[in-house]
Every structure is written in C-alpha cells, then in structure tokens.
Design a protein around this motif. Sequence first.
Motif, PDB file in Angstrom:
ATOM      1  N   THR A   7       0.812  -1.218   0.000  1.00  0.00           N
ATOM      2  CA  THR A   7       0.000   0.000   0.000  1.00  0.00           C
ATOM      3  C   THR A   7       0.840   1.260   0.000  1.00  0.00           C
ATOM      4  OG1 THR A   7      -0.111  -0.050   2.410  1.00  0.00           O
ATOM      5  CG2 THR A   7      -1.916  -1.122   1.185  1.00  0.00           C
ATOM      6  N   ARG A   8       2.156   1.138   0.021  1.00  0.00           N
ATOM      7  CA  ARG A   8       3.017   2.313   0.079  1.00  0.00           C
ATOM      8  C   ARG A   8       3.358   2.869  -1.293  1.00  0.00           C
ATOM      9  NH1 ARG A   8       7.712   0.054   3.576  1.00  0.00           N
ATOM     10  NH2 ARG A   8       7.158  -1.754   2.331  1.00  0.00           N
ATOM     11  N   GLY A   9       3.045   2.172  -2.332  1.00  0.00           N
ATOM     12  CA  GLY A   9       3.380   2.656  -3.666  1.00  0.00           C
ATOM     13  C   GLY A   9       2.782   1.762  -4.723  1.00  0.00           C
ATOM     14  N   VAL A  10       3.359   1.811  -5.895  1.00  0.00           N
ATOM     15  CA  VAL A  10       2.857   1.026  -7.014  1.00  0.00           C
ATOM     16  C   VAL A  10       3.117  -0.447  -6.776  1.00  0.00           C
ATOM     17  CG1 VAL A  10       3.129   0.599  -9.476  1.00  0.00           C
ATOM     18  CG2 VAL A  10       3.132   2.918  -8.628  1.00  0.00           C
ATOM     19  N   GLY A  11       4.274  -0.790  -6.281  1.00  0.00           N
ATOM     20  CA  GLY A  11       4.610  -2.176  -6.035  1.00  0.00           C
ATOM     21  C   GLY A  11       5.337  -2.783  -7.214  1.00  0.00           C
ATOM     22  N   VAL A  12       6.208  -3.702  -6.907  1.00  0.00           N
ATOM     23  CA  VAL A  12       7.021  -4.330  -7.943  1.00  0.00           C
ATOM     24  C   VAL A  12       6.170  -5.187  -8.866  1.00  0.00           C
ATOM     25  CG1 VAL A  12       8.956  -5.898  -8.327  1.00  0.00           C
ATOM     26  CG2 VAL A  12       9.035  -4.288  -6.442  1.00  0.00           C
ATOM     27  N   ALA A  13       5.205  -5.895  -8.313  1.00  0.00           N
ATOM     28  CA  ALA A  13       4.371  -6.766  -9.138  1.00  0.00           C
ATOM     29  C   ALA A  13       3.522  -5.963 -10.115  1.00  0.00           C
ATOM     30  CB  ALA A  13       3.484  -7.638  -8.259  1.00  0.00           C
ATOM     31  N   LYS A  14       2.935  -4.883  -9.644  1.00  0.00           N
ATOM     32  CA  LYS A  14       2.121  -4.054 -10.543  1.00  0.00           C
ATOM     33  C   LYS A  14       2.982  -3.412 -11.624  1.00  0.00           C
ATOM     34  CE  LYS A  14      -1.813  -2.950  -7.672  1.00  0.00           C
ATOM     35  NZ  LYS A  14      -2.957  -3.328  -8.435  1.00  0.00           N
ATOM     36  N   LEU A  15       4.173  -3.007 -11.267  1.00  0.00           N
ATOM     37  CA  LEU A  15       5.085  -2.440 -12.250  1.00  0.00           C
ATOM     38  C   LEU A  15       5.474  -3.479 -13.299  1.00  0.00           C
ATOM     39  CD1 LEU A  15       6.636   0.114 -12.993  1.00  0.00           C
ATOM     40  CD2 LEU A  15       8.507  -0.737 -11.593  1.00  0.00           C
ATOM     41  N   PHE A  16       5.757  -4.699 -12.853  1.00  0.00           N
ATOM     42  CA  PHE A  16       6.113  -5.775 -13.772  1.00  0.00           C
ATOM     43  C   PHE A  16       4.963  -6.102 -14.714  1.00  0.00           C
ATOM     44  CE2 PHE A  16       6.112 -10.383 -14.655  1.00  0.00           C
ATOM     45  CZ  PHE A  16       7.242 -10.443 -15.441  1.00  0.00           C
ATOM     46  N   PHE A  17       3.758  -6.240 -14.176  1.00  0.00           N
ATOM     47  CA  PHE A  17       2.628  -6.585 -15.028  1.00  0.00           C
ATOM     48  C   PHE A  17       2.196  -5.425 -15.910  1.00  0.00           C
ATOM     49  CE2 PHE A  17       1.981  -9.916 -11.704  1.00  0.00           C
ATOM     50  CZ  PHE A  17       2.324 -10.965 -12.537  1.00  0.00           C
ATOM     51  N   THR A  18       2.477  -4.194 -15.503  1.00  0.00           N
ATOM     52  CA  THR A  18       2.254  -3.049 -16.388  1.00  0.00           C
ATOM     53  C   THR A  18       3.210  -3.120 -17.571  1.00  0.00           C
ATOM     54  OG1 THR A  18       1.515  -1.696 -14.534  1.00  0.00           O
ATOM     55  CG2 THR A  18       2.225  -0.541 -16.514  1.00  0.00           C
ATOM     56  N   LEU A  19       4.453  -3.487 -17.316  1.00  0.00           N
ATOM     57  CA  LEU A  19       5.428  -3.649 -18.384  1.00  0.00           C
ATOM     58  C   LEU A  19       5.022  -4.772 -19.340  1.00  0.00           C
ATOM     59  CD1 LEU A  19       8.206  -2.826 -19.540  1.00  0.00           C
ATOM     60  CD2 LEU A  19       9.182  -4.604 -18.093  1.00  0.00           C
ATOM     61  N   ILE A  20       4.577  -5.892 -18.798  1.00  0.00           N
ATOM     62  CA  ILE A  20       4.135  -7.020 -19.628  1.00  0.00           C
ATOM     63  C   ILE A  20       2.926  -6.616 -20.472  1.00  0.00           C
ATOM     64  CG2 ILE A  20       3.123  -9.344 -19.531  1.00  0.00           C
ATOM     65  CD1 ILE A  20       6.098  -9.282 -19.002  1.00  0.00           C
ATOM     66  N   THR A  21       1.979  -5.901 -19.875  1.00  0.00           N
ATOM     67  CA  THR A  21       0.806  -5.438 -20.611  1.00  0.00           C
ATOM     68  C   THR A  21       1.206  -4.488 -21.731  1.00  0.00           C
ATOM     69  OG1 THR A  21      -0.546  -5.677 -18.628  1.00  0.00           O
ATOM     70  CG2 THR A  21      -1.417  -4.279 -20.378  1.00  0.00           C
ATOM     71  N   SER A  22       2.158  -3.609 -21.458  1.00  0.00           N
ATOM     72  CA  SER A  22       2.624  -2.665 -22.479  1.00  0.00           C
ATOM     73  C   SER A  22       3.322  -3.385 -23.630  1.00  0.00           C
ATOM     74  CB  SER A  22       3.578  -1.653 -21.857  1.00  0.00           C
ATOM     75  OG  SER A  22       2.944  -0.936 -20.846  1.00  0.00           O
ATOM     76  N   GLY A  24       2.743  -6.490 -24.605  1.00  0.00           N
ATOM     77  CA  GLY A  24       1.688  -7.164 -25.359  1.00  0.00           C
ATOM     78  C   GLY A  24       0.893  -6.209 -26.225  1.00  0.00           C
ATOM     79  N   LEU A  25       0.605  -5.015 -25.699  1.00  0.00           N
ATOM     80  CA  LEU A  25      -0.128  -4.019 -26.468  1.00  0.00           C
ATOM     81  C   LEU A  25       0.696  -3.526 -27.652  1.00  0.00           C
ATOM     82  CD1 LEU A  25      -2.685  -2.276 -26.680  1.00  0.00           C
ATOM     83  CD2 LEU A  25      -1.529  -0.602 -25.237  1.00  0.00           C
ATOM     84  N   GLY A  26       1.961  -3.261 -27.418  1.00  0.00           N
ATOM     85  CA  GLY A  26       2.834  -2.817 -28.510  1.00  0.00           C
ATOM     86  C   GLY A  26       3.013  -3.870 -29.581  1.00  0.00           C
ATOM     87  N   LEU A  27       3.167  -5.114 -29.160  1.00  0.00           N
ATOM     88  CA  LEU A  27       3.326  -6.210 -30.119  1.00  0.00           C
ATOM     89  C   LEU A  27       2.062  -6.405 -30.955  1.00  0.00           C
ATOM     90  CD1 LEU A  27       5.257  -8.475 -31.046  1.00  0.00           C
ATOM     91  CD2 LEU A  27       4.225  -9.916 -29.305  1.00  0.00           C
ATOM     92  N   ILE A  62      -1.680 -10.685 -28.288  1.00  0.00           N
ATOM     93  CA  ILE A  62      -2.988 -10.673 -27.628  1.00  0.00           C
ATOM     94  C   ILE A  62      -2.968 -11.536 -26.372  1.00  0.00           C
ATOM     95  CG2 ILE A  62      -5.411 -11.415 -27.876  1.00  0.00           C
ATOM     96  CD1 ILE A  62      -4.786  -8.779 -29.250  1.00  0.00           C
ATOM     97  N   VAL A  63      -2.312 -12.684 -26.441  1.00  0.00           N
ATOM     98  CA  VAL A  63      -2.214 -13.561 -25.265  1.00  0.00           C
ATOM     99  C   VAL A  63      -1.418 -12.881 -24.156  1.00  0.00           C
ATOM    100  CG1 VAL A  63      -1.231 -15.735 -24.434  1.00  0.00           C
ATOM    101  CG2 VAL A  63      -2.554 -15.704 -26.537  1.00  0.00           C
ATOM    102  N   VAL A  64      -0.284 -12.266 -24.504  1.00  0.00           N
ATOM    103  CA  VAL A  64       0.538 -11.578 -23.510  1.00  0.00           C
ATOM    104  C   VAL A  64      -0.211 -10.379 -22.931  1.00  0.00           C
ATOM    105  CG1 VAL A  64       2.649 -10.208 -23.227  1.00  0.00           C
ATOM    106  CG2 VAL A  64       2.726 -12.369 -24.457  1.00  0.00           C
ATOM    107  N   LEU A  65      -0.910  -9.638 -23.770  1.00  0.00           N
ATOM    108  CA  LEU A  65      -1.707  -8.501 -23.309  1.00  0.00           C
ATOM    109  C   LEU A  65      -2.794  -8.951 -22.342  1.00  0.00           C
ATOM    110  CD1 LEU A  65      -2.604  -5.480 -23.576  1.00  0.00           C
ATOM    111  CD2 LEU A  65      -4.015  -6.236 -25.481  1.00  0.00           C
ATOM    112  N   THR A  66      -3.485 -10.019 -22.673  1.00  0.00           N
ATOM    113  CA  THR A  66      -4.562 -10.524 -21.822  1.00  0.00           C
ATOM    114  C   THR A  66      -4.018 -11.033 -20.493  1.00  0.00           C
ATOM    115  OG1 THR A  66      -5.804 -11.141 -23.792  1.00  0.00           O
ATOM    116  CG2 THR A  66      -6.482 -12.147 -21.715  1.00  0.00           C
ATOM    117  N   TRP A  67      -2.916 -11.776 -20.537  1.00  0.00           N
ATOM    118  CA  TRP A  67      -2.335 -12.301 -19.308  1.00  0.00           C
ATOM    119  C   TRP A  67      -1.851 -11.171 -18.402  1.00  0.00           C
ATOM    120  CZ3 TRP A  67       2.876 -12.486 -17.503  1.00  0.00           C
ATOM    121  CH2 TRP A  67       3.043 -13.259 -16.369  1.00  0.00           C
ATOM    122  N   GLY A  68      -1.153 -10.206 -18.974  1.00  0.00           N
ATOM    123  CA  GLY A  68      -0.656  -9.096 -18.176  1.00  0.00           C
ATOM    124  C   GLY A  68      -1.766  -8.263 -17.576  1.00  0.00           C
ATOM    125  N   THR A  69      -2.818  -8.036 -18.345  1.00  0.00           N
ATOM    126  CA  THR A  69      -3.935  -7.234 -17.855  1.00  0.00           C
ATOM    127  C   THR A  69      -4.687  -7.947 -16.737  1.00  0.00           C
ATOM    128  OG1 THR A  69      -4.162  -6.257 -20.040  1.00  0.00           O
ATOM    129  CG2 THR A  69      -6.017  -5.993 -18.540  1.00  0.00           C
TER     130      THR A  69
END
Length: 79
Positions: A7-22, A24-27, A62-69
């Motif tokens: 709860t103190r910030g974005v968090g490493v996991a959210k940052l990682f999955f944001t990167l994965i989602t990005s 997937g979206l770019g691809l 699309i699979v990577v985007l869906t998984w990350g999201t």
Amino acid sequence: MDFRSDTRGVGVAKLFFTLITSVGLGLSMGTSFLIVRGPFLGGPTLDPFPMMGALAAFIVGIVVLTWGTTRLFGVGSAV
C-alpha cells in the motif's frame, strides 16, 4: 509483507505486469498495422510467409496482453 498488498506505492508486481501489458499491447498493435496496411491503407501487402509470421506474433501479443492485464487487475484472484 505480501507483494500484492503493497500500500506504500505502485509495487514491484504491478510495475512488472504493467510492463508485460505494455509489451503485449505494442506487439499486437505493431503486427496489426503490418497485417492491415495493405488492404485498408493502400500499401503493399506482405508475402504469405511474413504475413503468417505477423499473424502469429499478433496472436502472441494478444495472449501476452490478456495475461498481463488480468494479473495487473487481479481478475480471478481470491483477495
């Protein structure tokens, strides 16, 4: 401390999955442009082999985007 309840910030996991989602979206957006540019935008169409490669990369995107999201927003996780 659980990395999902940071709860103190974005968090490493959210940052990682944001990167994965990005990624997937770019691809998916990049390969969809390659697939669509010929028939709809007046450009040359790809040859059959590169077209199939672009289609495969689009599906992977699309699979990577869906998984990350779903991991980013916690869909299906018991909180």
